[in-house]
Design a protein around this motif. Structure first.
Motif, PDB file in Angstrom:
ATOM      1  N   LEU A 261     -56.898 -23.774   6.859  1.00  0.00           N
ATOM      2  CA  LEU A 261     -56.299 -24.859   7.645  1.00  0.00           C
ATOM      3  C   LEU A 261     -56.829 -24.827   9.077  1.00  0.00           C
ATOM      4  O   LEU A 261     -56.204 -24.282   9.974  1.00  0.00           O
ATOM      5  N   ASP A 262     -57.983 -25.419   9.283  1.00  0.00           N
ATOM      6  CA  ASP A 262     -58.557 -25.481  10.619  1.00  0.00           C
ATOM      7  C   ASP A 262     -58.230 -26.837  11.256  1.00  0.00           C
ATOM      8  O   ASP A 262     -57.509 -27.657  10.700  1.00  0.00           O
ATOM      9  N   GLU A 263     -58.741 -27.075  12.456  1.00  0.00           N
ATOM     10  CA  GLU A 263     -58.501 -28.330  13.155  1.00  0.00           C
ATOM     11  C   GLU A 263     -59.275 -29.472  12.491  1.00  0.00           C
ATOM     12  O   GLU A 263     -60.435 -29.313  12.112  1.00  0.00           O
ATOM     13  N   VAL A 264     -58.613 -30.620  12.369  1.00  0.00           N
ATOM     14  CA  VAL A 264     -59.236 -31.793  11.770  1.00  0.00           C
ATOM     15  C   VAL A 264     -59.257 -32.920  12.807  1.00  0.00           C
ATOM     16  O   VAL A 264     -58.222 -33.239  13.398  1.00  0.00           O
ATOM     17  N   ASP A 265     -60.422 -33.503  13.015  1.00  0.00           N
ATOM     18  CA  ASP A 265     -60.564 -34.631  13.945  1.00  0.00           C
ATOM     19  C   ASP A 265     -60.288 -35.925  13.188  1.00  0.00           C
ATOM     20  O   ASP A 265     -61.191 -36.572  12.658  1.00  0.00           O
ATOM     21  N   PHE A 266     -58.997 -36.300  13.124  1.00  0.00           N
ATOM     22  CA  PHE A 266     -58.620 -37.476  12.349  1.00  0.00           C
ATOM     23  C   PHE A 266     -59.160 -38.774  12.957  1.00  0.00           C
ATOM     24  O   PHE A 266     -59.365 -39.755  12.235  1.00  0.00           O
ATOM     25  N   ASP A 267     -59.409 -38.777  14.260  1.00  0.00           N
ATOM     26  CA  ASP A 267     -59.936 -39.995  14.899  1.00  0.00           C
ATOM     27  C   ASP A 267     -61.330 -40.338  14.396  1.00  0.00           C
ATOM     28  O   ASP A 267     -61.726 -41.515  14.396  1.00  0.00           O
ATOM     29  N   ASN A 268     -62.081 -39.322  14.013  1.00  0.00           N
ATOM     30  CA  ASN A 268     -63.454 -39.554  13.554  1.00  0.00           C
ATOM     31  C   ASN A 268     -63.641 -39.212  12.079  1.00  0.00           C
ATOM     32  O   ASN A 268     -64.769 -38.988  11.630  1.00  0.00           O
ATOM     33  N   LEU A 269     -62.538 -39.180  11.342  1.00  0.00           N
ATOM     34  CA  LEU A 269     -62.610 -38.860   9.916  1.00  0.00           C
ATOM     35  C   LEU A 269     -63.017 -40.109   9.139  1.00  0.00           C
ATOM     36  O   LEU A 269     -62.326 -41.132   9.187  1.00  0.00           O
ATOM     37  N   PRO A 270     -64.125 -40.072   8.404  1.00  0.00           N
ATOM     38  CA  PRO A 270     -64.552 -41.269   7.675  1.00  0.00           C
ATOM     39  C   PRO A 270     -63.538 -41.655   6.596  1.00  0.00           C
ATOM     40  O   PRO A 270     -62.879 -40.790   6.009  1.00  0.00           O
ATOM     41  N   GLY A 271     -63.409 -42.943   6.364  1.00  0.00           N
ATOM     42  CA  GLY A 271     -62.552 -43.420   5.287  1.00  0.00           C
ATOM     43  C   GLY A 271     -61.075 -43.426   5.579  1.00  0.00           C
ATOM     44  O   GLY A 271     -60.276 -43.855   4.743  1.00  0.00           O
ATOM     45  N   TYR A 272     -60.668 -42.928   6.764  1.00  0.00           N
ATOM     46  CA  TYR A 272     -59.235 -42.821   7.053  1.00  0.00           C
ATOM     47  C   TYR A 272     -58.798 -43.896   8.034  1.00  0.00           C
ATOM     48  O   TYR A 272     -59.313 -43.999   9.143  1.00  0.00           O
ATOM     49  N   THR A 273     -57.814 -44.682   7.602  1.00  0.00           N
ATOM     50  CA  THR A 273     -57.168 -45.661   8.463  1.00  0.00           C
ATOM     51  C   THR A 273     -55.673 -45.405   8.416  1.00  0.00           C
ATOM     52  O   THR A 273     -55.078 -45.414   7.329  1.00  0.00           O
ATOM     53  N   PRO A 274     -55.029 -45.145   9.558  1.00  0.00           N
ATOM     54  CA  PRO A 274     -53.584 -44.868   9.558  1.00  0.00           C
ATOM     55  C   PRO A 274     -52.795 -45.976   8.864  1.00  0.00           C
ATOM     56  O   PRO A 274     -53.143 -47.157   8.942  1.00  0.00           O
ATOM     57  N   ILE A 275     -51.736 -45.554   8.166  1.00  0.00           N
ATOM     58  CA  ILE A 275     -50.891 -46.509   7.447  1.00  0.00           C
ATOM     59  C   ILE A 275     -50.047 -47.282   8.449  1.00  0.00           C
ATOM     60  O   ILE A 275     -49.433 -46.707   9.345  1.00  0.00           O
ATOM     61  N   SER A 276     -50.015 -48.592   8.290  1.00  0.00           N
ATOM     62  CA  SER A 276     -49.221 -49.422   9.209  1.00  0.00           C
ATOM     63  C   SER A 276     -48.158 -50.195   8.441  1.00  0.00           C
ATOM     64  O   SER A 276     -48.188 -50.301   7.222  1.00  0.00           O
TER      65      SER A 276
END
Length: 553
Positions: free
Chosen positions: A538-553
């Motif tokens: 479980l290391d740090e994940v850069d969710f802002d630059n994670l491909p394919g990921y769009t926050p649920i709205s």
């Protein structure tokens, strides 16, 4: 004075109404047998209906435990306002009743005798019911002020005439609310309702038995694969767990495109079975492919054979140069001696470097670029060794093919063999006569190698052709494989790399973006790693630059 014919007519009318009511009760219970799935609730209703028909003040239903005891399922006493067990009552804390004592049938307890003998026992007054032990009933009466009197005990038999439970009624009442014995007519009527209870218990037992059998069968297939391939067996165990974790998260989400998705317990069970069986076809995959941990591995890792050939080439180099050095020394040419020694040293060092390269790429842990592929080809063409007076290349064509695998340890031909496990899985699942409530197992299980753009296998389905459970199983299957700590051919990847690879597949329209977002935001990946993998992943994940990921709205 009322004429006798009017009294007789009135009596017939009451009997007709009573018979009609009993028939309606019987019909109602019969109908519910085909619709009610909760056997405890149905038995509870049967007991209450039977008590109503008999005008009984108290009643109990017992089941038989695997260790040959009678267990209280429901206990009702109207006068004492007592309702234990069933679906709504308080838990029954009465001890179980042994069917056998010291290996012999328990003849002192009425319910035990009825269960052992299969007899219907009708007792007008339980206090006179020798040789049965009524001390427990007397103690209960003394403690509560109740008086147990008439008692009817009926064994419940299944379709094979085995006893599966007991119904017991106490204190039938007359019109003046006085205790009276159970009449033979009433016993016959109650036995007909008791048979419905037996049918319910039998159906419930058979259904549960089939469910347990099939669940165990699915897990046994995984165990068989585990024996064949421990790391794949672990995969077969972990994928169902991760699949249910993600399915529950999708079920719980109340926003986004999947807010309306829901699962019942039956749906979860179906998905769990699919998870256990999703790789069952690997039982037919050859061991040397499934267990191929390095590129040159077959029955053994052929890098050792290549090492031996390097040793021969090294020896031949040394012998050849030593002969040249000896000749130069005999001719007293010290400069040539030094040149030959330097050349030998240079070639041995290059040989060692080439050998180290092959040892490294054989592991298959990293992607090979064009430069490495060209280097391997040069090595294959550069070195020759003599065996039985025949010049032989250092690397055979098969060794070159395996060493030049760009990613992983399998050749294209071996990958096709591995992919065939899905055809075998499909054949196995298609052959199984799944009942209606498991009819989706095949679709779910076969979905884990499909891609949303239709380029997956074995059926080349698109997103529109796949259910939500099938699409989420594709994500869990890949994440488990990427994060697994027991693969012989690779190290477990950190979570950031696992999610990046999943996200890249989402971006290519291979995996479902909505499910991937839930996988991240519900922290299913984190819970799974903590429970089934290594928390150090479980290391740090850069969710802002994670491909394919769009926050649920």
């Amino acid at each position: 004075m009322v004429p006798s014919n009017i009294l007789k007519s009135s009596k017939h009318m009451r009997q007709h109404i009573k018979d009609k009511t009993n028939l309606q009760h019987f019909i109602d219970i019969s109908i519910r047998l085909t619709t009610e799935k909760n056997s405890s609730k149905l038995l509870d209703e049967i007991l209450q209906v039977v008590m109503s028909i008999a005008n009984s003040d108290a009643g109990s239903i017992y089941s038989i435990t695997p260790n040959k005891q009678l267990k209280f399922e429901t206990v009702i006493n109207k006068s004492l306002n007592l309702y234990l067990g069933g679906t709504l009552g308080s838990p029954v804390d009465f001890p179980n009743i042994d069917l056998f004592i010291d290996g012999k049938p328990n003849e002192t307890a009425i319910v035990a005798h009825s269960a052992n003998s299969g007899e219907v026992i009708n007792i007008p007054d339980v206090y006179d019911a020798l040789p049965f032990d009524m001390s427990a009933a007397r103690k209960m009466d003394a403690r509560t002020g109740y008086r147990s009197e008439s008692m009817l005990t009926i064994p419940l038999k299944d379709h094979e005439d085995d006893i599966i439970g007991v119904i017991q009624l106490i204190n039938v009442k007359d019109a003046q609310n006085k205790n009276i014995p159970f009449s033979e007519e009433l016993v016959t009527l109650i036995r007909s309702f008791a048979s419905l209870g037996a049918i319910s218990l039998t159906n419930s037992t058979l259904i549960k038995g089939m469910e347990d059998l099939f669940s165990t069968f699915a897990e046994t297939i995984a165990m068989a694969i585990d024996e064949k391939s421990p790391h794949t067996g672990g995969h077969c165990k972990r994928v169902p767990a991760l699949t249910l974790m993600l399915a529950d998260a999708v079920h719980d989400i109340n926003k986004g495109p999947l807010a309306s998705f829901s699962m019942s317990e039956a749906d979860r069970h179906e998905l769990d079975i699919a998870g256990w069986l999703h790789d069952c076809g690997k039982i037919a995959t050859p061991d040397h492919i499934m267990e191929k941990s390095t590129k040159l591995e077959t029955i053994f890792d052929r890098i050792k054979y290549v090492d031996a050939k390097f040793e021969i080439i090294s020896r031949d180099l040394k012998i050849a140069y030593q002969q040249k050095i000896i000749c130069a020394m005999k001719l007293q040419k010290p400069i040539e001696v030094q040149q030959f020694e330097r050349l030998l040293d240079t070639e041995l060092k290059q040989l060692a470097l080439d050998r180290a390269l092959l040892q490294r790429v054989n592991v298959g842990g990293e992607f090979l670029g064009d430069a490495e592929l060209e280097h391997i080809e040069r090595i294959a063409n550069k070195y020759q060794l003599v065996i039985n007076d025949i010049n032989t290349p250092l690397l055979s064509a098969d060794e070159v093919e395996n060493l030049t695998i760009r990613r992983g340890t399998l050749t294209e031909a071996e990958r096709e063999v591995m992919k065939r496990h899905m055809d075998v899985t499909k054949n196995i699942l298609d052959a199984l006569p799944f009942p209606k409530h498991l009819s989706n197992v095949t679709e779910y299980a076969l979905g884990h190698h499909e891609k949303l753009d239709g380029t997956g296998y074995p059926r080349g389905l698109t997103k529109e052709q796949m259910s939500v459970p099938a699409r989420l199983m594709a994500i869990t299957d890949i994440f488990e494989a990427l994060s697994a700590v027991d693969r012989p051919y690779k190290k477990a990847k950190p979570v950031s790399e696992c999610l990046f690879i999943l996200g890249s597949m989402v971006a290519k329209n291979h995996l479902d973006a909505d499910i991937f977002a839930i996988f991240i935001e519900s922290q299913v990946y984190k819970n799974y790693i903590n429970e089934y993998a290594n928390p150090e992943q479980l290391d740090e994940v850069d969710f802002d630059n994670l491909p394919g990921y769009t926050p649920i709205s």
